[in-house]
Design a protein around this motif. Sequence first.
Motif, short mmCIF file in Angstrom:
data_model
loop_
_atom_site.label_atom_id
_atom_site.label_comp_id
_atom_site.label_asym_id
_atom_site.label_seq_id
_atom_site.Cartn_x
_atom_site.Cartn_y
_atom_site.Cartn_z
N ARG A 101 0.82 -1.21 0.00
CA ARG A 101 0.00 0.00 0.00
C ARG A 101 0.85 1.25 0.00
N SER A 102 1.98 1.23 0.70
CA SER A 102 2.75 2.46 0.76
C SER A 102 3.87 2.48 -0.28
N GLN A 103 3.97 1.43 -1.06
CA GLN A 103 5.04 1.38 -2.03
C GLN A 103 4.51 1.75 -3.39
N SER A 104 5.03 2.80 -3.94
CA SER A 104 4.65 3.12 -5.31
C SER A 104 5.73 2.57 -6.24
N PRO A 105 5.36 2.04 -7.38
CA PRO A 105 6.40 1.55 -8.30
C PRO A 105 7.29 2.70 -8.75
N ALA A 106 8.54 2.38 -8.92
CA ALA A 106 9.51 3.43 -9.23
C ALA A 106 9.32 3.93 -10.64
N GLY A 107 9.98 5.03 -10.91
CA GLY A 107 9.80 5.67 -12.20
C GLY A 107 10.46 4.90 -13.32
N PHE A 108 10.43 5.50 -14.49
CA PHE A 108 10.90 4.82 -15.70
C PHE A 108 12.40 4.59 -15.65
N ILE A 109 13.13 5.60 -15.13
CA ILE A 109 14.59 5.49 -15.15
C ILE A 109 15.05 4.33 -14.29
N LEU A 110 14.46 4.23 -13.06
CA LEU A 110 14.92 3.17 -12.17
C LEU A 110 14.56 1.80 -12.71
N SER A 111 13.35 1.65 -13.27
CA SER A 111 12.96 0.34 -13.78
C SER A 111 13.87 -0.08 -14.92
N THR A 112 14.08 0.83 -15.88
CA THR A 112 14.92 0.47 -17.02
C THR A 112 16.35 0.19 -16.59
N ALA A 113 16.88 1.05 -15.70
CA ALA A 113 18.26 0.84 -15.26
C ALA A 113 18.40 -0.46 -14.51
N ALA A 114 17.41 -0.82 -13.68
CA ALA A 114 17.48 -2.08 -12.94
C ALA A 114 17.47 -3.25 -13.90
N ASP A 115 16.60 -3.21 -14.90
CA ASP A 115 16.58 -4.30 -15.88
C ASP A 115 17.87 -4.40 -16.64
N ALA A 116 18.45 -3.23 -16.99
CA ALA A 116 19.68 -3.27 -17.80
C ALA A 116 20.89 -3.70 -16.99
N PHE A 153 33.40 -11.80 -0.05
CA PHE A 153 32.63 -10.71 0.54
C PHE A 153 32.25 -9.67 -0.50
N GLN A 154 33.24 -9.24 -1.26
CA GLN A 154 32.97 -8.21 -2.25
C GLN A 154 31.98 -8.70 -3.30
N GLY A 155 32.26 -9.88 -3.85
CA GLY A 155 31.37 -10.41 -4.87
C GLY A 155 29.98 -10.71 -4.34
N GLY A 156 29.91 -11.20 -3.10
CA GLY A 156 28.61 -11.49 -2.50
C GLY A 156 27.78 -10.24 -2.34
N THR A 157 28.43 -9.14 -1.94
CA THR A 157 27.69 -7.88 -1.82
C THR A 157 27.15 -7.43 -3.16
N ILE A 158 27.98 -7.58 -4.21
CA ILE A 158 27.51 -7.17 -5.54
C ILE A 158 26.34 -8.04 -5.99
N LEU A 159 26.39 -9.35 -5.67
CA LEU A 159 25.26 -10.21 -6.02
C LEU A 159 24.00 -9.79 -5.27
N ALA A 160 24.16 -9.44 -4.00
CA ALA A 160 22.99 -9.01 -3.23
C ALA A 160 22.38 -7.75 -3.82
N VAL A 161 23.25 -6.81 -4.21
CA VAL A 161 22.75 -5.58 -4.82
C VAL A 161 22.07 -5.88 -6.14
N ALA A 162 22.63 -6.87 -6.90
CA ALA A 162 22.02 -7.23 -8.18
C ALA A 162 20.59 -7.72 -8.00
N PHE A 163 20.33 -8.45 -6.90
CA PHE A 163 18.98 -8.94 -6.68
C PHE A 163 18.10 -7.90 -5.99
N PHE A 164 18.71 -6.88 -5.42
CA PHE A 164 17.92 -5.88 -4.73
C PHE A 164 17.45 -4.77 -5.66
N LEU A 165 18.20 -4.51 -6.72
CA LEU A 165 17.81 -3.42 -7.64
C LEU A 165 16.43 -3.62 -8.26
#
Lengths: 82, 227, 135
Positions: B91-106, B130-142
Amino acid sequence: MIWLLGLSLVVMLAAAFAVLLLRDLLAAIAAASVVSLALSVLFVILRAPDVALAEAAVGTGLSGVLLAYTVHRLGAAGRYDP
Amino acid sequence: MRGRDLAALLFLAGLGALLASVMAELGFGNPPLRAGGPILEQSPSQVGAANIVTSVVLAYRGMDTLVELTILFTAATAAGMVLGQGTRAGRSQSPAGFILSTAADALFPFLLVLGAYIILHGHLTPGGGFQGGTILAVAFFLPLLAQPNAGIDERITTWVEGSAGAAFLLIALAGLAGDGFMAPFPGGELGELLSAGSLPVLYLALGLKVGAELAGLMGRLLTEDEA
Amino acid sequence: MTSHSDLLGIMFYGAAVALLLIGLYTMLTRRHLIRVLLGLTLVEAGVNLALVAAGFRPEAAAPILGPGAAPAMVDPVPQALILTAIVIGVGILAFALSLVVRIHRTYGSVDLQVIGERLASDPDGTGSEIRRRAP
């Protein structure tokens, strides 16, 4: 190399003061990310590339995202510090 | 408040003087290298990893890494317990704008490849679990930031985290058959991808565990409900 | 050469101590919970910088072996320890943020003074009185 060192130190300390003094919390979080970024440059100068990678990934990216998202969740109460 | 600020300043001045005297005693540019010296000399023959920091993290100071895994696990579990049951708080989450969606997909495939590369080459170039694991986590969080209603599948993250942690422990225990707990296996040539015995496998398990843990934690922070 | 090394030492250690002191001052004198956490991250950054700088040797290389003979290298042990410390720092930050979210949910504020006052009027510490009284 010495200019890069001096520049990173100045940016890091200025951003640390900004964390202390800025009233907008999101701006303070951005300043903390700048501190992490300058710190990772300093780690490269200190011949520690592993640590620089970890600091850049964790301090700049993950910490900033966690903090910014929590401030967003807190709503109006969390954004400004009187 | 002025009194408290002044007291804080006095305390910090004293602390600063103390730390400055400690640093002066420590000296700069001439570390005694009591542990580092022998490690630098013997690591290529004993462990065989080109990245000496990796050999220190996983072989010479492997117990520290094991305890650090435990600390991360405890922090993630405790955070999950404090936050309580998560609901799909759409309810309180609005989908992000065009830039964020496209950038996340790309960015998603690039982040995945970068994270996997850094994890797998941790024993050759700077990087590692550690470094690679953090990048993987960010990849799934975007994508989650771009589309908050999707949510992160808790079952997958906990399964990956649990099995990767168990794999790490099993490989460490298997060292008991050789030189002792967490002793690295010999194998491979220095500088090749398949070198340093069990170190790449350990870092792979570590990277997957850290990535799944952080992704699950961030997903939980995103979907916790407001009472 | 010695004075050059001393100057570098003063710069690195001085910056580390400055970060630590600024972070501590933030934690001691600010009331917003998130700002206190930002101060904590500054303190950890200062300590990490000081320890990595302690293992530095001028004219030495990073501890990565390449083809050819191995050059003189910096101390790898502090780097490994600080690597662990950085990841632990983010773990602590994540847990502390979950506590902040919970506190905000229970007491309706993230200002330490307001929370202190509301705690004083909270008999069993679970915030039930606060929720009952506030709309």
